[in-house]
Design an enzyme around this catalytic site. Sequence first.
Site, PDB file in Angstrom:
ATOM      1  N   CYS A  45      40.650  37.868  40.787  1.00 51.13           N
ATOM      2  CA  CYS A  45      41.093  38.103  39.771  1.00 51.13           C
ATOM      3  C   CYS A  45      40.018  38.935  38.650  1.00 51.13           C
ATOM      4  CB  CYS A  45      41.584  36.709  38.856  1.00 51.13           C
ATOM      5  SG  CYS A  45      42.634  35.935  39.585  1.00 51.13           S
TER       6      CYS A  45
HETATM    7  C1  BEZ Z   1      40.187  34.676  43.162  1.00 50.77           C
HETATM    8  O1  BEZ Z   1      40.659  35.126  42.125  1.00 50.77           O
HETATM    9  O2  BEZ Z   1      39.391  35.114  43.745  1.00 50.77           O
HETATM   10  C2  BEZ Z   1      41.497  33.641  43.266  1.00 50.77           C
HETATM   11  C3  BEZ Z   1      42.137  32.430  42.541  1.00 50.77           C
HETATM   12  C4  BEZ Z   1      42.563  31.686  43.276  1.00 50.77           C
HETATM   13  C5  BEZ Z   1      42.214  31.235  44.903  1.00 50.77           C
HETATM   14  C6  BEZ Z   1      41.605  32.133  45.610  1.00 50.77           C
HETATM   15  C7  BEZ Z   1      41.542  33.446  44.532  1.00 50.77           C
END
Ligand code: BEZ
Length: 212
Positions: A45
């Site tokens: 994210c």
């Molecule tokens: C991420 O943004 O890295 C992420 C968020 C939720 C689950 C897996 C990865």
Amino acid sequence: MSLHLGSTAPNFEQASTQGTINFHDWLGDSWGVLFSHPKDYTPVCTTELGRAAQLKDEFAGRGVKMIAVSVDSVEDHKGWIGDIEETQNTSVGYPILADADRKVAQLYDMIHEEADNTLTVRSVFIIDAAKKVRAMITYPASTGRNFAEILRVIDSLQLTDNYKVATPVDWKDGDDCVIVPSIQDPAELKERFPDGYKEVRPYLRMVKQPGK
Ligand code: BEZ
């Protein structure tokens, strides 16, 4: 009611990092990209929201406003923005909705319970100036989106609206387009495509990208 291409984008009022937003008022006459992410302070994210911020001018040049959403709080978003800006060398100019009560997530069906029953998946809604949903893209939490692809879809939609052309497989800006099948009248074809087009088949008519 489930959302489909052509549906009116549901309106909502929700808190954000830039104050309370009434979505339709905030959109005004612009196109919009509403995109959800699962959670603040997560690695994928962080890179995605940074990339979206870096592409600010690309979206603005197409008349498109960006707005992100997750179920985290305004306070969390604001703290995390500092990390995004520092690690991705950018400035987050668009609002991030704080959808703690899941109002937006429910309206836009962003929580897919079989994947995760609390967090939003990576949804993208491309909304036009008439507030119609024109494209919906869904990615899993573990896969970062390609924001160049989102721009490519917007370009394709705007070419169709403005010039009655569609974009073929793997099209990228500057490539030839196809004339939409609904245009059959020879006079209209001549008026819209004065430099001509190549008829590969009666239903497959290639033309230089208009407006280039
Ligand atoms: C991420 O943004 O890295 C992420 C968020 C939720 C689950 C897996 C990865």
